[in-house]
Design a protein around this motif. Sequence first.
Motif, PDB file in Angstrom:
ATOM      1  N   TYR A   1      18.984   1.344 -15.817  1.00 55.48           N
ATOM      2  CA  TYR A   1      18.671   0.025 -15.254  1.00 55.48           C
ATOM      3  C   TYR A   1      19.149  -0.048 -13.798  1.00 55.48           C
ATOM      4  O   TYR A   1      20.128  -0.749 -13.486  1.00 55.48           O
ATOM      5  N   PRO A   2      18.490   0.662 -12.881  1.00 55.13           N
ATOM      6  CA  PRO A   2      18.952   0.648 -11.477  1.00 55.13           C
ATOM      7  C   PRO A   2      18.884  -0.729 -10.832  1.00 55.13           C
ATOM      8  O   PRO A   2      19.581  -0.974  -9.844  1.00 55.13           O
ATOM      9  N   GLU A   3      18.068  -1.621 -11.370  1.00 56.84           N
ATOM     10  CA  GLU A   3      18.014  -2.997 -10.879  1.00 56.84           C
ATOM     11  C   GLU A   3      18.603  -3.965 -11.893  1.00 56.84           C
ATOM     12  O   GLU A   3      18.331  -5.163 -11.854  1.00 56.84           O
ATOM     13  N   GLY A   4      19.411  -3.453 -12.791  1.00 49.32           N
ATOM     14  CA  GLY A   4      19.939  -4.266 -13.881  1.00 49.32           C
ATOM     15  C   GLY A   4      20.935  -5.318 -13.437  1.00 49.32           C
ATOM     16  O   GLY A   4      21.575  -5.213 -12.385  1.00 49.32           O
ATOM     17  N   SER A   5      21.078  -6.327 -14.259  1.00 52.34           N
ATOM     18  CA  SER A   5      21.951  -7.454 -13.940  1.00 52.34           C
ATOM     19  C   SER A   5      23.418  -7.066 -13.898  1.00 52.34           C
ATOM     20  O   SER A   5      24.220  -7.699 -13.215  1.00 52.34           O
ATOM     21  N   TRP A   6      23.784  -6.025 -14.632  1.00 57.48           N
ATOM     22  CA  TRP A   6      25.186  -5.625 -14.720  1.00 57.48           C
ATOM     23  C   TRP A   6      25.441  -4.299 -14.014  1.00 57.48           C
ATOM     24  O   TRP A   6      26.433  -3.635 -14.281  1.00 57.48           O
ATOM     25  N   PHE A   7      24.543  -3.917 -13.117  1.00 64.13           N
ATOM     26  CA  PHE A   7      24.675  -2.644 -12.414  1.00 64.13           C
ATOM     27  C   PHE A   7      26.009  -2.588 -11.667  1.00 64.13           C
ATOM     28  O   PHE A   7      26.781  -1.637 -11.802  1.00 64.13           O
ATOM     29  N   ASP A   8      26.270  -3.610 -10.851  1.00 56.91           N
ATOM     30  CA  ASP A   8      27.499  -3.600 -10.064  1.00 56.91           C
ATOM     31  C   ASP A   8      28.736  -3.833 -10.933  1.00 56.91           C
ATOM     32  O   ASP A   8      29.818  -3.311 -10.640  1.00 56.91           O
ATOM     33  N   GLU A   9      28.584  -4.603 -12.001  1.00 57.95           N
ATOM     34  CA  GLU A   9      29.727  -4.822 -12.889  1.00 57.95           C
ATOM     35  C   GLU A   9      30.156  -3.526 -13.563  1.00 57.95           C
ATOM     36  O   GLU A   9      31.327  -3.346 -13.883  1.00 57.95           O
ATOM     37  N   CYS A  10      29.206  -2.631 -13.752  1.00 63.22           N
ATOM     38  CA  CYS A  10      29.556  -1.335 -14.329  1.00 63.22           C
ATOM     39  C   CYS A  10      30.501  -0.561 -13.409  1.00 63.22           C
ATOM     40  O   CYS A  10      31.278   0.270 -13.881  1.00 63.22           O
ATOM     41  N   LEU A  11      30.427  -0.818 -12.099  1.00 64.30           N
ATOM     42  CA  LEU A  11      31.377  -0.183 -11.191  1.00 64.30           C
ATOM     43  C   LEU A  11      32.809  -0.565 -11.561  1.00 64.30           C
ATOM     44  O   LEU A  11      33.716   0.272 -11.552  1.00 64.30           O
ATOM     45  N   LEU A  12      33.013  -1.842 -11.879  1.00 59.44           N
ATOM     46  CA  LEU A  12      34.360  -2.294 -12.241  1.00 59.44           C
ATOM     47  C   LEU A  12      34.789  -1.737 -13.588  1.00 59.44           C
ATOM     48  O   LEU A  12      35.955  -1.382 -13.778  1.00 59.44           O
ATOM     49  N   VAL A  13      33.868  -1.689 -14.544  1.00 66.36           N
ATOM     50  CA  VAL A  13      34.211  -1.112 -15.844  1.00 66.36           C
ATOM     51  C   VAL A  13      34.602   0.355 -15.671  1.00 66.36           C
ATOM     52  O   VAL A  13      35.613   0.827 -16.215  1.00 66.36           O
ATOM     53  N   GLU A  14      33.814   1.103 -14.893  1.00 64.22           N
ATOM     54  CA  GLU A  14      34.139   2.501 -14.659  1.00 64.22           C
ATOM     55  C   GLU A  14      35.465   2.640 -13.921  1.00 64.22           C
ATOM     56  O   GLU A  14      36.270   3.537 -14.235  1.00 64.22           O
ATOM     57  N   ALA A  15      35.691   1.791 -12.934  1.00 66.97           N
ATOM     58  CA  ALA A  15      36.949   1.862 -12.190  1.00 66.97           C
ATOM     59  C   ALA A  15      38.138   1.617 -13.114  1.00 66.97           C
ATOM     60  O   ALA A  15      39.137   2.349 -13.071  1.00 66.97           O
ATOM     61  N   ASP A  16      38.046   0.595 -13.949  1.00 64.99           N
ATOM     62  CA  ASP A  16      39.132   0.316 -14.897  1.00 64.99           C
ATOM     63  C   ASP A  16      39.326   1.484 -15.870  1.00 64.99           C
ATOM     64  O   ASP A  16      40.453   1.801 -16.262  1.00 64.99           O
ATOM     65  N   ALA A  17      38.211   2.099 -16.257  1.00 62.78           N
ATOM     66  CA  ALA A  17      38.308   3.243 -17.156  1.00 62.78           C
ATOM     67  C   ALA A  17      39.023   4.407 -16.470  1.00 62.78           C
ATOM     68  O   ALA A  17      39.844   5.109 -17.084  1.00 62.78           O
ATOM     69  N   HIS A  18      38.731   4.643 -15.204  1.00 63.30           N
ATOM     70  CA  HIS A  18      39.432   5.700 -14.479  1.00 63.30           C
ATOM     71  C   HIS A  18      40.923   5.393 -14.358  1.00 63.30           C
ATOM     72  O   HIS A  18      41.760   6.313 -14.416  1.00 63.30           O
ATOM     73  N   VAL A  19      41.259   4.125 -14.188  1.00 65.73           N
ATOM     74  CA  VAL A  19      42.686   3.759 -14.171  1.00 65.73           C
ATOM     75  C   VAL A  19      43.339   4.112 -15.497  1.00 65.73           C
ATOM     76  O   VAL A  19      44.445   4.662 -15.542  1.00 65.73           O
ATOM     77  N   ALA A  20      42.651   3.797 -16.595  1.00 67.22           N
ATOM     78  CA  ALA A  20      43.191   4.119 -17.915  1.00 67.22           C
ATOM     79  C   ALA A  20      43.393   5.621 -18.089  1.00 67.22           C
ATOM     80  O   ALA A  20      44.292   6.064 -18.819  1.00 67.22           O
ATOM     81  N   LEU A  21      42.565   6.434 -17.416  1.00 67.60           N
ATOM     82  CA  LEU A  21      42.684   7.889 -17.494  1.00 67.60           C
ATOM     83  C   LEU A  21      43.613   8.460 -16.428  1.00 67.60           C
ATOM     84  O   LEU A  21      43.697   9.681 -16.279  1.00 67.60           O
ATOM     85  N   GLN A  22      44.294   7.574 -15.686  1.00 68.32           N
ATOM     86  CA  GLN A  22      45.180   7.978 -14.601  1.00 68.32           C
ATOM     87  C   GLN A  22      44.423   8.684 -13.469  1.00 68.32           C
ATOM     88  O   GLN A  22      45.012   9.456 -12.703  1.00 68.32           O
TER      89      GLN A  22
END
Length: 911
Positions: free
Chosen positions: A141-162
């Motif tokens: 979904y390159p034009e999806g409603s949650w495209f940019d929000e996925c950036l935050l989810v991924e960022a938080d996930a990377h924090v969880a993985l140190q």
Amino acid sequence: MFRVAVALLVVIVFAPPGAAHASDLPPIAPSVEALPGGAFETAVARFSRGDLRGARLELERLLARRRGVGMSTRVRARFLLAWIEAELGNHQLASASFYRVRKLEEHPLKEIATFHEAKADLSRGHPRTAIAECGTYRETYPEGSWFDECLLVEADAHVALQQHRAAVELYDQFLEQHPDDQRSETIQLRIAQSQEQAGEWEKAARRYRGLYISHRLPMTARRASEGIERLRAAGVDVDEISEQQLYARACSLRQAGQYDESWDLYCELLERAQAAEADGEAMASRLAAERHEFLWRNRQYEDVGHERARAYRRAPDAPGASEHAYWAVQGYAKSGLWDKAVEYQEIGMTRFGNTGRFRRTWDRTARIYASAGQYDKARETLIEWQGRSSKQRRSSKTKFFVAYYAFRNNDYETAIEGFDGLASGRSGWRTAALYWRSRAHDRLKHWKDARDDRRQVLKDDPDGWYAALIKSKERVKAGDPADLALARHGRWPGESRRELQLPAVPAGSSTAEAISRGWAEPRPGTRAPASATEWTARDSDGRLRGGATADGWGALALLVEESPEASGPGEATAEADVEPTPTGQSMAAAALVVPSTWTESDYWDRGKGVEIWEDFAEENAVHWPELPMAYELSRCGLGELAGPLLARVYEEVRDVTRSSRRRGRVRRWQASGGNDPDGQLARWAAILDLKLTAEAWRSMFAAAGYPASVSAFSINSVPLKRLGRATPERRAAWTLRYPAAYAPHVWRAGWEYDVDPLLLLSIMRAESLYKHDAVSRVGALGLIQVMPTTGNKVAALMGEADFRVDRLLEPGVNIRLGAFYLGSLMDRFGDQFPLAVGSYNGGPHNVGRWLRPKIGIPFDAMVEEIQFDETRNYVKKVTGYYAVYSDLYGAGGWVRLPEETSQDDPTVINF
């Protein structure tokens, strides 16, 4: 357009794990046992009333069936079950159900399920899975409603993985794309913390220092300060903050509403600069020049008055004397020292009345006199103003206050003479004039004339402020105990959590856990648990159940009074809608019933509305691809997500149909058969062909579950004044204009913070007209329009360290913080709810200064003398709404207003 429509909605579905939910606390009334539409409709009805566990049980039963359940119903049930599991904190179960929806070949809920599966996997401790799923989402979904929000989810996930460097890159990428996002400060803190964890201490220190110096929210500065201290304790050489940077911090503290801290830092900087001799001369000069600004903007009003008064007395003939006199007036008025304000206002009008700040200030002069209790001078000032201005001679407002000040000066004959002209006219001051003329007739013992005026008020505006005053006085005077028991006064009707002395409920706690901690023995007048097993039954996820049944009523039974009118756990209604509360029911019992948003009537047919909504979504999906998803969300009871999407569609339809330019372009295009390369003209043509009536839009919004638009469309399409509220059918029509919007959140917050939920609904109506994503021109957010700094301070008082400004757009969070704040304001003003309401609009510091010399005066006079027109009208408007809500949902309740002003304790809350 779709991404814009969902931008504010994302915060609603992006709450952190462990947030409190509507099902965790009472009150939750028994919802439905069975509905004609089947188990799914029953589950949605339970969910809509906040009974998450009951809804979950219904959905589990439905999904366990092998036959008799259609595919569309099964998918909706699966999605709603996933949503409920996420709300209850059961993220593994939520992920599994979202996965089942996400794996479908095609479905309108597939995209949103994909995003929420990633969120659920992050919350359940599977960050690698969340990263992969967000990658899949962004690829699909390159034009999806949650495209940019996925950036935050991924960022938080990377924090969880140190993996902190990867997290910082994603956070920075989000901020580059959304520099003005409400969460920017929170994300900046996350970046600093990630840099700290990654060992990039110098970068972290710079980020922390920047946030410590410049911020909008108090919590940001505190977290940044803690970060700086950690780095210093670890041996990191953090640059000292310069005097200039501390000056910038003082300004930030002021902007964040930390007035005392800002003023203390200013004074410290000034003292240090003065002691530094030549090195601090420039800073000392700057701070001295800005002393007045810091005093004023940090609300050190009394000091402003004293300093400017001394400056005037030292040089009354100097060029700046009029300016000193003006600010002396302002400072004394803002601090409630009205006699002093009168003194310097008189000096200004006498010496500088033809120039500068005091020119043509009769209105301000009259208000200051009235605030000081000098009503004769206030009236003389207005009469002088009328003599100088033909506009004021025509002004109904000025005429009213000329007569009103005569009344307050005990000159009742003159007052009546002044009110006569307004009372016989058609201006907006007619009702006010009738009311106060009746008061003047009472003082002169003209009983019949007074009675006639009151009857006219009740006829002209039966639900208004003055009608509420009349009804309250008459019912209190009658003294009927049964009638007095129905009075609503701003507090929770019955015993609230605070009155029961139950401890604050931590996020994620169940009802049974909360009550079992607060109750050693059953209290008199309450029902004890049926058995010990009622407190030990647990769900499959280990959480305590509310009782032997799965609907959460076991724990709530403790709060139901033992009385013939009280409804027990087994007396659940079999209807999908709860009608506006009839008279005769115990108010305490009625308070525990969470009503449906609105009731079916001649103006709202549920089946017809759903049919119109389904057809519209299906037929127009080619122009608005988000419509099928909005329709499916609404069928799942998620109106707060579906409604704004439909509202954006309506806004485009309205803009196109009202534009003569666009209509002309479409006609020319259709006549010529020209090209339409981007399809825009075809889209406009389709919009112009819709021809939907206001009633059809209202039906669709009601079917979508969006109170804001239903109420707005009902203003002109439901003739409430003509209908009246004499019968249940007519009362049902009123619920379209006065819905029980977001009722589970409202009732829970009211019970927890000892505020009448009907008063909360009244404020919600006045502030946002039930629009949960409303943003005002001054930055207030959400249903009850909470300012970010206020929300931050309230969250701190509530012990919520993870508060984010964007969460004010979540209905539950906004209502909960607003209820806490309103309850605190009622504590401050001794349960005088109109003053708390006025403080909500105009600030408690302003209401406090108006009240300061007027403790013990009649309450109607106090409200009439509120100096801000907006705040005075706001109090009257909200009280009128409260009267309607009390009649509709309050077991025949009525609004009881205070007889006279009583107290103000600014130590309770003063922001």
